[in-house]
Design an enzyme around this catalytic site. Structure first.
Site, PDB file in Angstrom:
ATOM      1  N   CYS A   2      21.729  -8.409  -7.300  1.00 55.64           N
ATOM      2  CA  CYS A   2      22.223  -9.757  -7.564  1.00 55.64           C
ATOM      3  C   CYS A   2      21.433 -10.341  -8.722  1.00 55.64           C
ATOM      4  O   CYS A   2      20.373  -9.854  -9.083  1.00 55.64           O
ATOM      5  CB  CYS A   2      22.022 -10.647  -6.348  1.00 55.64           C
ATOM      6  SG  CYS A   2      22.886 -10.031  -4.905  1.00 55.64           S
ATOM      7  N   ASP A  98      21.978  -9.893   5.132  1.00 57.30           N
ATOM      8  CA  ASP A  98      20.572 -10.276   5.296  1.00 57.30           C
ATOM      9  C   ASP A  98      20.297 -11.700   4.774  1.00 57.30           C
ATOM     10  O   ASP A  98      19.574 -12.471   5.409  1.00 57.30           O
ATOM     11  CB  ASP A  98      19.624  -9.245   4.663  1.00 57.30           C
ATOM     12  CG  ASP A  98      20.084  -8.776   3.283  1.00 57.30           C
ATOM     13  OD1 ASP A  98      21.168  -9.192   2.839  1.00 57.30           O
ATOM     14  OD2 ASP A  98      19.353  -7.982   2.658  1.00 57.30           O
ATOM     15  N   LEU A 244      19.010   8.796 -10.062  1.00 59.09           N
ATOM     16  CA  LEU A 244      18.522   8.971 -11.432  1.00 59.09           C
ATOM     17  C   LEU A 244      17.758  10.285 -11.445  1.00 59.09           C
ATOM     18  O   LEU A 244      16.746  10.434 -10.749  1.00 59.09           O
ATOM     19  CB  LEU A 244      17.631   7.786 -11.833  1.00 59.09           C
ATOM     20  CG  LEU A 244      18.354   6.438 -11.841  1.00 59.09           C
ATOM     21  CD1 LEU A 244      17.380   5.295 -12.079  1.00 59.09           C
ATOM     22  CD2 LEU A 244      19.459   6.422 -12.898  1.00 59.09           C
ATOM     23  N   SER A 386      15.820   6.236  -7.122  1.00 58.62           N
ATOM     24  CA  SER A 386      14.882   6.625  -8.189  1.00 58.62           C
ATOM     25  C   SER A 386      13.617   7.210  -7.577  1.00 58.62           C
ATOM     26  O   SER A 386      13.173   6.759  -6.516  1.00 58.62           O
ATOM     27  CB  SER A 386      14.524   5.400  -9.036  1.00 58.62           C
ATOM     28  OG  SER A 386      13.337   5.654  -9.776  1.00 58.62           O
ATOM     29  N   GLY A 387      13.017   8.166  -8.269  1.00 61.48           N
ATOM     30  CA  GLY A 387      11.782   8.798  -7.788  1.00 61.48           C
ATOM     31  C   GLY A 387      10.529   8.082  -8.249  1.00 61.48           C
ATOM     32  O   GLY A 387       9.419   8.579  -8.059  1.00 61.48           O
TER      33      GLY A 387
HETATM   34  N1  LIG Z   1      16.109  12.122 -17.870  1.00 62.47           N
HETATM   35  C1  LIG Z   1      16.284  11.308 -16.839  1.00 62.47           C
HETATM   36  N2  LIG Z   1      17.535  10.929 -16.492  1.00 62.47           N
HETATM   37  C2  LIG Z   1      17.743  10.095 -15.442  1.00 62.47           C
HETATM   38  N3  LIG Z   1      16.746   9.597 -14.689  1.00 62.47           N
HETATM   39  C3  LIG Z   1      15.484   9.937 -14.989  1.00 62.47           C
HETATM   40  C4  LIG Z   1      15.186  10.799 -16.079  1.00 62.47           C
HETATM   41  N4  LIG Z   1      13.836  10.936 -16.133  1.00 62.47           N
HETATM   42  C5  LIG Z   1      13.327  10.209 -15.119  1.00 62.47           C
HETATM   43  N5  LIG Z   1      14.311   9.614 -14.415  1.00 62.47           N
HETATM   44  C6  LIG Z   1      14.162   8.771 -13.210  1.00 62.47           C
HETATM   45  O1  LIG Z   1      12.902   8.104 -13.261  1.00 62.47           O
HETATM   46  C7  LIG Z   1      12.106   8.524 -12.144  1.00 62.47           C
HETATM   47  C8  LIG Z   1      10.649   8.528 -12.529  1.00 62.47           C
HETATM   48  O2  LIG Z   1      10.438   9.510 -13.542  1.00 62.47           O
HETATM   49  P1  LIG Z   1       9.259  10.567 -13.385  1.00 62.47           P
HETATM   50  O3  LIG Z   1       9.187  11.358 -14.634  1.00 62.47           O
HETATM   51  O4  LIG Z   1       8.051   9.832 -12.954  1.00 62.47           O
HETATM   52  O5  LIG Z   1       9.724  11.447 -12.110  1.00 62.47           O
HETATM   53  P2  LIG Z   1      10.425  12.885 -12.021  1.00 62.47           P
HETATM   54  O6  LIG Z   1      10.978  13.232 -13.369  1.00 62.47           O
HETATM   55  O7  LIG Z   1      11.359  12.873 -10.862  1.00 62.47           O
HETATM   56  O8  LIG Z   1       9.283  13.889 -11.629  1.00 62.47           O
HETATM   57  P3  LIG Z   1       7.969  14.208 -12.469  1.00 62.47           P
HETATM   58  O9  LIG Z   1       7.182  12.923 -12.482  1.00 62.47           O
HETATM   59  O10 LIG Z   1       7.284  15.252 -11.655  1.00 62.47           O
HETATM   60  O11 LIG Z   1       8.392  14.659 -13.840  1.00 62.47           O
HETATM   61  C9  LIG Z   1      12.643   9.894 -11.784  1.00 62.47           C
HETATM   62  O12 LIG Z   1      12.305  10.282 -10.477  1.00 62.47           O
HETATM   63  C10 LIG Z   1      14.123   9.657 -11.948  1.00 62.47           C
HETATM   64  O13 LIG Z   1      14.640   8.951 -10.833  1.00 62.47           O
HETATM   65  N1  LIG Z   2      22.155  -6.944  -4.298  1.00 65.04           N
HETATM   66  C1  LIG Z   2      21.634  -7.910  -3.628  1.00 65.04           C
HETATM   67  O1  LIG Z   2      20.520  -8.359  -3.866  1.00 65.04           O
HETATM   68  C2  LIG Z   2      22.535  -8.362  -2.532  1.00 65.04           C
HETATM   69  C3  LIG Z   2      21.974  -9.267  -1.493  1.00 65.04           C
HETATM   70  C4  LIG Z   2      22.386  -8.915  -0.095  1.00 65.04           C
HETATM   71  N2  LIG Z   2      21.422  -8.029   0.489  1.00 65.04           N
HETATM   72  C5  LIG Z   2      23.773  -8.309  -0.051  1.00 65.04           C
HETATM   73  O2  LIG Z   2      23.896  -7.102   0.088  1.00 65.04           O
HETATM   74  O3  LIG Z   2      24.719  -9.050  -0.175  1.00 65.04           O
END
Ligand SMILES: Nc1ncnc2c1ncn2[C@@H]1O[C@H](COP(=O)(O)OP(=O)(O)OP(=O)(O)O)[C@@H](O)[C@H]1O
Ligand SMILES: NC(=O)CC[C@H](N)C(=O)O
Length: 522
Positions: A2, A98, A244, A386-387
């Site tokens: 949001c 929520d 991602l 995301s990681g």
């Molecule tokens: N090329 C990419 N495309 C899309 N998302 C990405 C890309 N690179 C990183 N990310 C996202 O950002 C997060 C953080 O990146 P980071 O490089 O710390 O982690 P990772 O690539 O999963 O693993 P590592 O840290 O061991 O390389 C990733 O886990 C992923 O969710």
């Molecule tokens: N994306 C949000 O922050 C949304 C707020 C609320 N948790 C909902 O799902 O409506």
């Protein structure tokens, strides 16, 4: 996600600055299910509260701002509650919204608002930023979760005070991030006052001699992380899930765990940039004929694209019944340049060269427009995992090995504590502003409260094993990956997103710029 914004003008005849319209416009991009505002004047002070909604909780769409039945309270809630200390907490009822539940609680105890906010928000886990206007007491309450996973900025300018998820274009004002160490209360026209809350920081355990064996800890990490992923993919108003995906260790573990809890297709979104400087440098040294699908003949075959393809192949083999889709997002240099202004507005107030290259990668990744098996494709995932967070919690950066070399596990623990403390200001506020602009919500399983608390409770030697070799970083996570069958990702060295995607040092002008240098004037 949001979007939320509050404008307060201290004289009711002050006109909003032109750029306020741009703030509202940015807010609306974050949530396209609904968008509304409420306004009023109290003691000569005029205010406007805006909210846009990406609704992921409850049977019906819950528009915002949410107003109490007596009309005195107005809540703009940008948050998701995933778990609670209390098993019977109504906030865990996924059939209900929520934000609406929080409003009900506030209405019931309208004379104890700070206490209700503190007790409610201290008991739950999840990202949030909120603004609550209380017209009866002429005050505003606002805040962010302790890790700062949702952005909230503030600025005082042109006779006005503003709070907003993102800044607006063409507004040279001094937006700052709201401090996550407390909740805040402002009686209109006065300075903000802190409302302390129970949990505002996590403290890492000191290194010790009695270190548990890594293998013995893997089941615990597996259990806590798997539950975090489950909570983040369940009951989402049938929203599709994406991830991602760099193909690296952190996100590949998440992909495997997500496949165990979510039956639908999962889009693995991988971004890659056409980097003219790197391409020219590679051609200059190329000797043998370059195969058409390798760099630089394929300008998008950058390091993260290669690992994404390899890790995707292993996931497909391990989960043959699961529909993983590798979405390959290619960003031509010209397109990168044409979106620079947009990315810069979103990432403000961060403005360094490194911030820009990370923000650009996240912006195009979360747009989710690319190719699946060579066919144009745009993801409809509303939730992206995301990681991020694994490096900070499990010692993944090269800097961590340097700290260990310098001062052993004590120095490493200090470095990790610093990383955990600054994750709101260094990463998460910026990432939220950029990632949310495509009407999607990013969730961070490694940053669930239970995962952070579990990893913080372990001595650092149980997480990293730097005596071993170069793969001693995030050693505990590598053990988990191996156990999950992710033998390829378990062996990959860490690669930062701006280098893996080649979004850093795109042209000759940027070739020698330091990451800490200012890229633009916010
Ligand atoms: N090329 C990419 N495309 C899309 N998302 C990405 C890309 N690179 C990183 N990310 C996202 O950002 C997060 C953080 O990146 P980071 O490089 O710390 O982690 P990772 O690539 O999963 O693993 P590592 O840290 O061991 O390389 C990733 O886990 C992923 O969710
Ligand atoms: N994306 C949000 O922050 C949304 C707020 C609320 N948790 C909902 O799902 O409506």
């Amino acid at each position: 996600m949001c979007g939320i914004a509050l404008g307060v003008w201290h004289h009711d005849d002050t006109q909003p600055h032109d750029a306020w319209a741009s703030v509202i416009n940015q807010i609306q991009r974050r949530g396209r299910d609904a968008c509304d505002s409420v306004a009023g004047t109290q003691n000569g002070t005029r205010w406007e509260l805006h909210a846009s909604v990406l609704c992921l909780r409850g049977k019906e769409l819950t528009p915002q701002p949410i107003t109490s039945q007596d009309g005195h309270l107005h809540l703009a809630w940008n948050g998701q509650i995933f778990s609670s200390e209390h098993e019977d907490d109504p906030l865990l009822d996924m059939e209900k919204n929520d934000g609406a539940i929080i409003m009900t609680r506030l209405e019931e105890h309208a004379d104890q608002i700070p206490d209700v906010l503190v007790s409610t928000l201290s008991a739950v886990d999840g990202p949030y930023a909120f603004v609550l206007v209380d017209t009866r007491n002429t005050c505003v309450y606002y805040g962010r979760d302790p890790l700062g996973r949702r952005s909230l900025l503030h600025t005082t300018t042109h006779g006005a005070w503003h709070l907003a998820s993102v800044s607006g274009a063409a507004w040279e004002t001094h937006w700052k991030e709201v401090d996550c160490d407390a909740l805040w209360q402002v009686t209109l026209g006065q300075a903000p006052v802190r409302i302390p809350r129970h949990i505002s920081r996590f403290f890492l355990r000191a290194p010790c001699d009695d270190v548990p064996d890594h293998a013995a800890l893997v089941p615990d990490l597996h259990a806590v992380l798997s539950e975090s992923v489950r909570q983040r993919v369940q009951e989402t108003r049938r929203a599709r899930i994406g991830l991602l995906f760099s193909g690296g260790l952190d996100c590949t573990v998440l992909a495997a765990l997500a496949a165990q809890h979510y039956a639908g297709p999962i889009d693995l979104i991988n971004v890659s940039f056409e980097n003219p400087r790197a391409i020219a440098a590679a051609w200059a040294v190329a000797e043998a004929p370059v195969e058409h699908d390798t760099f630089p003949a394929d300008p998008y075959a950058v390091p993260d694209r290669v690992t994404a393809r390899e890790s995707y192949a292993q996931l497909a083999q391990l989960y043959p019944m699961h529909a993983f889709r590798l979405v390959q997002v290619n960003v031509p240099y010209a397109e990168y340049v044409s979106y620079l202004d947009t990315v810069q507005v979103l990432m403000t107030p961060q403005a360094s060269v490194m911030d820009l290259s990370i923000a650009a990668a996240l912006f195009f990744a979360s747009r989710g427009e690319g190719y699946v098996d060579g066919v144009p494709y745009k993801t409809d995932a509303r939730i992206l995992l995301s990681g991020l967070g694994a490096d900070e919690l499990l010692a993944g950066y090269a800097r961590h090995r340097q700290a260990w070399r310098r001062g052993g596990y004590d120095a490493l623990t200090k470095e990790l504590q610093m990383d955990l403390d600054r994750i709101p200001t260094r990463n998460l506020g910026r990432d939220d502003r950029v990632l949310s602009s495509h009407n999607r919500e990013v969730r961070y399983p490694y940053l669930a409260r239970k995962v952070v608390a579990y990893l913080a409770s372990l001595p650092v030697q149980a997480k990293a094993y730097f005596e071993l070799d170069e793969l001693g970083d995030k050693y505990l996570l590598r053990c988990l990956a191996t156990q999950l069958g992710l033998t390829h990702a378990a062996q990959l060295p860490k690669r930062a997103i701006q280098f893996g995607t080649r979004s850093a040092k795109m042209d000759a002008a940027g070739a020698h710029a330091k990451g800490t240098a200012q890229a633009f004037a916010p």
